[in-house]
Each structure stands twice: as structure tokens, then as C-alpha cells.
Write a protein that holds these residues in place. Sequence first.
Motif, PDB file in Angstrom:
ATOM      1  N   GLU A  31     -25.109  10.072   1.006  1.00  0.00           N
ATOM      2  CA  GLU A  31     -24.928  11.381   1.614  1.00  0.00           C
ATOM      3  C   GLU A  31     -25.760  11.436   2.889  1.00  0.00           C
ATOM      4  O   GLU A  31     -26.937  11.087   2.875  1.00  0.00           O
ATOM      5  CB  GLU A  31     -25.390  12.481   0.655  1.00  0.00           C
ATOM      6  N   CYS A  32     -25.127  11.849   3.994  1.00  0.00           N
ATOM      7  CA  CYS A  32     -25.884  11.954   5.236  1.00  0.00           C
ATOM      8  C   CYS A  32     -25.468  13.199   5.998  1.00  0.00           C
ATOM      9  O   CYS A  32     -24.387  13.739   5.799  1.00  0.00           O
ATOM     10  CB  CYS A  32     -25.717  10.702   6.097  1.00  0.00           C
ATOM     11  N   GLY A  33     -26.347  13.645   6.870  1.00  0.00           N
ATOM     12  CA  GLY A  33     -26.078  14.802   7.707  1.00  0.00           C
ATOM     13  C   GLY A  33     -25.244  14.385   8.905  1.00  0.00           C
ATOM     14  O   GLY A  33     -25.018  13.202   9.150  1.00  0.00           O
ATOM     15  N   ILE A  34     -24.791  15.363   9.670  1.00  0.00           N
ATOM     16  CA  ILE A  34     -23.956  15.083  10.827  1.00  0.00           C
ATOM     17  C   ILE A  34     -24.365  16.026  11.965  1.00  0.00           C
ATOM     18  O   ILE A  34     -24.637  17.200  11.733  1.00  0.00           O
ATOM     19  CB  ILE A  34     -22.461  15.215  10.456  1.00  0.00           C
ATOM     20  N   VAL A  35     -24.455  15.484  13.185  1.00  0.00           N
ATOM     21  CA  VAL A  35     -24.835  16.280  14.349  1.00  0.00           C
ATOM     22  C   VAL A  35     -23.572  16.946  14.893  1.00  0.00           C
ATOM     23  O   VAL A  35     -22.649  16.261  15.308  1.00  0.00           O
ATOM     24  CB  VAL A  35     -25.494  15.401  15.430  1.00  0.00           C
ATOM     25  N   LEU A  36     -23.566  18.283  14.883  1.00  0.00           N
ATOM     26  CA  LEU A  36     -22.395  19.046  15.318  1.00  0.00           C
ATOM     27  C   LEU A  36     -22.776  20.084  16.359  1.00  0.00           C
ATOM     28  O   LEU A  36     -23.934  20.498  16.446  1.00  0.00           O
ATOM     29  CB  LEU A  36     -21.761  19.770  14.116  1.00  0.00           C
TER      30      LEU A  36
END
Length: 159
Positions: A31-36
Motif C-alpha cells: 500500500e502506498c500513497g500518491i501525489v495528487l
Amino acid sequence: MAKKPKSDPNYKVIAENRRARYDYAIEDDLECGIVLEGSEVKSLRQGGSNIAESSAAVENGELWLVNSYIAPYEQAKTWGHEERRRRKLLASRKEVARLWNATQRQGMTLVPLVLYFNHKGFVKLKIGIAKGKKTQDKRETEAKRDWNRQKARLLRERG
């Protein structure tokens, strides 16, 4: 797939790559975050995205999501976003090194599985470390699935 915690109002699956489990043998996931950008998050809240044709890649020590689609947000006309831009994924250095090792040395592929809002309301992406299936393996998986369905049907009829 990411499991939904009980009575959690923030958790919501945005997009799912259902074909990934058919085309790939998934050995591990992360699970990883995402730059939006802001308009991307608002568009995701409305549910306009697709990760079916996308992939993840490790380049220069960073993790990237390539070719994912986030629909344009209508209210953000002047400061909108590119629909298919490369998006940076957030993971620890140790995890990125492990993913690089898996892709470069072991010949694995990074496949996006699920894009969702977690219990805190942040957008998260679950990536699978996978090996491509051959046609014979796909047929075998399909035959097992059919047999399990048939077995369940027979057990329902008896009992």
C-alpha cells in the motif's frame, strides 16, 4: 482487494484493476500513497478514474504510476490537471529498493490493484508485485474457478 473496515464512512474504493489477478500471479502487495493535485482529488471523490491500463515503475530511486486516468474536474477549468500524467507514489526507501530489486533482478512487474480512500480519507494505491501468467496458467485458473462454482452449486442443491 482492500477489505472494508466495519462502519467506516471514509473508506471507498475508487477504481479496481479486476483483470490483474487474471493476467498476473500476484506474489506480494504494497500500500502506498500518491501525489495528487486538488482537482484530481475532487474528481476521484466523484469516481472518475481508471487504473486498468496503468503500471508502476521504479525510476531513479522513485516510484511512479504511469498511464493512469483521472477524469477532468469540471469546476476546475483554469487550474485543471492532465488526465494521464505520471504520478509519484509514496513509499519508504526500503520498499522502493525492494521493488526495484524485484523488477530488475527477478523479472517481476508492478501492477496497480486498487485505488481507494482509506479510513482517514487519504487516497491510497495497492500495488501488486506480480509475475505474468502464460495462456495455459490462465486456462488452469479459469477451470479451477469454474469447478469451485459448480461444487458450490452442487452443495447448495443437496443441503
